[in-house]
Each structure stands twice: as structure tokens, then as C-alpha cells.
Design a protein around this motif. Structure first.
Motif, PDB file in Angstrom:
ATOM      1  N   LEU A   1      33.205  40.619  -3.884  1.00  0.00           N
ATOM      2  CA  LEU A   1      32.830  39.298  -3.383  1.00  0.00           C
ATOM      3  C   LEU A   1      32.822  39.310  -1.861  1.00  0.00           C
TER       4      LEU A   1
ATOM      5  N   ARG B   1      32.921  31.368   0.341  1.00  0.00           N
ATOM      6  CA  ARG B   1      32.808  32.699   0.926  1.00  0.00           C
ATOM      7  C   ARG B   1      31.538  32.841   1.762  1.00  0.00           C
TER       8      ARG B   1
ATOM      9  N   TRP C   1      28.652  33.980   1.695  1.00  0.00           N
ATOM     10  CA  TRP C   1      27.535  34.442   0.882  1.00  0.00           C
ATOM     11  C   TRP C   1      26.255  34.543   1.704  1.00  0.00           C
TER      12      TRP C   1
ATOM     13  N   THR D   1      21.444  34.712  -2.129  1.00  0.00           N
ATOM     14  CA  THR D   1      22.082  35.175  -3.362  1.00  0.00           C
ATOM     15  C   THR D   1      21.766  34.204  -4.492  1.00  0.00           C
TER      16      THR D   1
ATOM     17  N   ALA E   1      26.190  34.053  -8.251  1.00  0.00           N
ATOM     18  CA  ALA E   1      27.429  33.570  -7.639  1.00  0.00           C
ATOM     19  C   ALA E   1      28.291  32.810  -8.641  1.00  0.00           C
TER      20      ALA E   1
ATOM     21  N   VAL F   1      24.047  29.059  -1.471  1.00  0.00           N
ATOM     22  CA  VAL F   1      23.481  30.163  -2.251  1.00  0.00           C
ATOM     23  C   VAL F   1      22.233  29.637  -2.950  1.00  0.00           C
TER      24      VAL F   1
END
Length: 387
Positions: free
Chosen positions: A4, A326, A328, A332, A337, A357
Motif C-alpha cells: 500500500l 494514503r 494514492w 488507481t 483501492a 482514486v
């Protein structure tokens, strides 16, 4: 499973997450001291918490109140760390837990026990002109075509998340009148909600006031269209500034009962009847006030989610807990996710933090070029689904 991304922290100067502690929280504490006649020892405890969160370390003491075993383990893992080295999500949750301790919310021998520190702000929104506009719009949907009504109710629940009182603490004049969808999986959401079967649709609420009002209208629509029982999941106690509790649902229904529009009063009556008959189940769980994301769901709540027809997660905080707060890459895929989630899930969220995301690369490039702060203003929104 791939690694992650790193957690979003609060250590980077100029970052949004740092501004929450250095700009939002001082205003929040000042508001609480203005809203309540707290005695000197509570005022001093709030000021001490603020000072500690800006320049101190996490003490080894476990904050009082429920879910104490979880907090004991979390404090053991973080005690002694400087606040600015903490993950953003954890630090925010810990700040609010400590705030409840400072105002003696869980102190059974205190006259301040059970007094929601954010109640004055919540009441002001229930009595405010923006909710009046919302309810006028709801009443105007009488006679609308079924598809138009459904779309309007879903979007109202989505954009109701702009009313987040935490966001408005240091953005009281934020222009949230306009907005657009960055991702729109609404067709997939309705396909799951309308699927045959008796499994419930679970709506995990975010904020009180205007947002829970719009959520209740959406819940009523789900019940009217025969999707099966609906569960409305609420916080077990105040958490972030305007997070919805059972008390807030009761206050909202009372406000709808007093509305001049018959359609709004009828809405309140149907919801009360649905609760009495068990078609609308109000539910809570300690996990909703944990400082962790949904990858660490307790087994009983994970089983409830897995058995649901669909879980609808409302708001920015639930989004952060779903995909993980996070760093990201915004392109993504949402399904990647949120792929660990134990059942079908939909996120309805207006963007008020750095996290994103599932953004189309071309759309991302345009957003970043046209409005570099687009993730923070509450004017972009997501309807995203993982089946």
C-alpha cells in the motif's frame, strides 16, 4: 497483495493535513469555548490539548470512554511519538477522542456527561436557511418523473456532504453552490440496490444537519421502491464535528415534523413508521469511532457488510477509511483501492482532503491544470462503486 502507498501525514509544511491541526483546530476550540459555559478546568484542558497537538508527543495514557481495549492497543503503538509524525487519519481521530475526554463527555460523575460539544452547531444548521432551501427542493419533487426524482435524491445525498461542519469550521464562506462529478457510477449503484432479495442496503452516515436530512430522504426512497430493509449506521457518540448520532436522527425527524410542507411532514411520518416496523433499522458500532481504516474491520461488522445487498458509505471520512488515507496515485482504480471490502460498496463523497482514486487520467490532468486545489474545496464529488 501489492504494498500500500504511504500514509498521508501531518508533517509537511503547507499541506492540507497540517493545516487541519494548525488552522482548523484552533478555530474549533475557540468555537467550543464560545458555544458552552465550560468551567475553567475544562477550558484549560481544551487549550492544553490544542497546544499538545501542535508541538507535543502522544502521552501513554489511554483516553477514557468506550472501546477502551482498542484505544489501549492504539496508544501502546503510538505513545511517545510527536504528533506531527502521526498518520493524518489516526491523529485526527485521536484528537477528537481526547477532545471528548477534555469536555468530560464520558465522565459519568460530571454534569457535562453526554453533552454533545457540537450540538449548538448542529442545531444551527437544522434551523438554518440552507436546510430550508433543501426542504423546499424536496417538496418540489412531488409529481416528478420517477427517474428524475431518484436522480435528484441521490445527488442531494451526495452534495449534502458539503455541509460538513468540520470543513466549514475555517471555511465558513466556502462557495459550494456549484460542483461537478469526477466519477459517476450511479447506474452500478442502482443495479445493486434494486437487485432482488431480502438482504439489507446499509447506509453508513457521515454528518448531521443537512446531510443526514438528505440521507433520510434517500433511505425513504430505497424503502418506497422495495429494495428491502435498510440499515442506517450512525456513530455511537459524537466524533468529528458534525458526525451523526442517534440523537441527531431524532432531532432531524422532529425538525421535519415541524416543516410547513406536507410532503416533508409525510417523509418524517414514513420514516418513523419504518423504524417502528423494523424496515428501517438504526444501527451503530464502536468501529465507527476507531482511529483505523476499514481494512481492520471487526469480524461482526465485516460479516454484516458481506451479507448486505449494498453498503453505501457517505462522506469524506468514510472514503478515507475505505480506500485508506494514503498517498494514492489518483488514477488507481477505485475497485483496486477498495477491493478488500467484504461486499459490494458505493462511496458518495465530496472531495475535502488530498485523497483521490479512480480519476480518469485525462480528467485528472485537466482538473490539476484548471484548479490545483480541486481536491480540497468540496466542489468536486465522487459516486464510485465496487461490486
Amino acid at each position: 497483495m501489492p504494498d500500500l502507498p504511504p500514509h498521508i501525514g501531518i508533517d509537511r509544511p503547507g499541506s492540507f493535513s497540517r493545516s487541519v491541526f494548525h488552522e482548523r483546530h484552533p478555530v474549533l476550540i475557540a468555537n467550543l469555548l464560545a458555544d458552552h459555559p465550560y468551567p475553567p478546568h475544562i477550558a484549560e484542558a481544551l487549550e492544553a490539548l490544542l497546544a499538545e497537538s501542535l508541538a507535543g508527543t502522544v502521552p501513554p495514557r489511554t483516553p477514557g470512554g468506550p472501546e477502551i481495549h482498542t484505544w489501549h492497543l492504539e496508544i501502546a503503538a503510538h505513545a511517545g511519538r510527536p504528533w506531527d509524525s502521526l498518520p493524518f487519519l489516526w491523529a485526527e481521530a485521536y484528537f477528537y477522542r481526547r477532545l471528548l475526554r477534555a469536555v468530560e463527555f464520558h465522565h459519568y460523575e460530571s454534569p457535562w456527561c453526554g453533552v454533545d460539544p457540537f450540538a449548538p452547531q448542529k442545531r444551527a444548521q437544522l434551523d438554518g436557511p440552507e436546510l430550508r432551501t433543501d426542504l423546499d427542493a424536496y417538496a418540489s419533487l412531488e409529481g416528478a418523473a420517477p427517474d428524475d426524482r431518484r436522480r435528484a435524491l441521490l445527488l442531494a445525498a451526495l452534495w449534502g456532504n458539503q455541509a460538513d461542519l468540520g470543513f466549514r469550521t475555517n471555511n465558513p464562506d466556502a462557495d459550494t453552490a456549484n460542483g461537478d462529478l469526477v466519477a459517476d457510477d450511479s447506474d452500478a449503484l442502482w443495479a445493486l440496490a434494486d437487485a432482488p432479495g431480502d438482504a439489507p442496503v446499509i447506509v453508513v452516515a457521515d454528518n448531521a444537519g443537512r446531510e443526514i436530512t438528505a440521507d433520510l430522504a434517500l433511505v425513504d426512497h430505497l424503502l418506497e421502491t422495495g429494495t428491502g430493509p435498510v440499515e442506517l449506521h450512525l456513530k455511537p457518540h459524537p466524533y468529528f464535528v458534525s458526525d451523526a448520532t442517534g440523537r441527531d436522527v431524532v432531532d432531524t425527524l422532529d425538525a421535519l415534523d415541524r416543516d410547513p410542507h406536507q410532503a416533508v411532514r409525510d417523509l418524517a411520518g414514513r420514516l418513523r413508521d419504518a423504524i417502528r416496523l423494523g424496515w428501517l433499522r438504526l444501527r451503530s458500532h464502536g468501529a465507527y469511532v476507531h482511529p483505523t481504516d476499514y481494512r481492520t474491520l471487526p469480524s461482526d461488522l465485516a460479516e454484516e457488510f458481506a451479507a448486505a445487498k449494498l453498503v453505501i458509505l457517505k462522506g469524506d471520512l468514510n472514503y478515507r477509511r475505505l480506500v485508506g488515507d494514503r498517498q494514492w496515485d489518483p488514477t488507481t482504480p477505485f475497485a483496486q483501492a477498495a477491493g478488500y471490502f467484504p461486499g459490494p460498496v458505493a462511496a458518495l463523497r465530496t472531495a475535502k482532503s488530498d485523497l483521490a482514486v479512480g480519476v480518469d487520467p485525462a480528467r485528472l490532468a485537466k482538473l490539476d491544470a484548471d484548479a490545483p486545489d480541486w481536491r480540497l474545496t468540496g466542489t468536486r464529488a465522487f459516486i464510485q462503486v465496487k461490486a
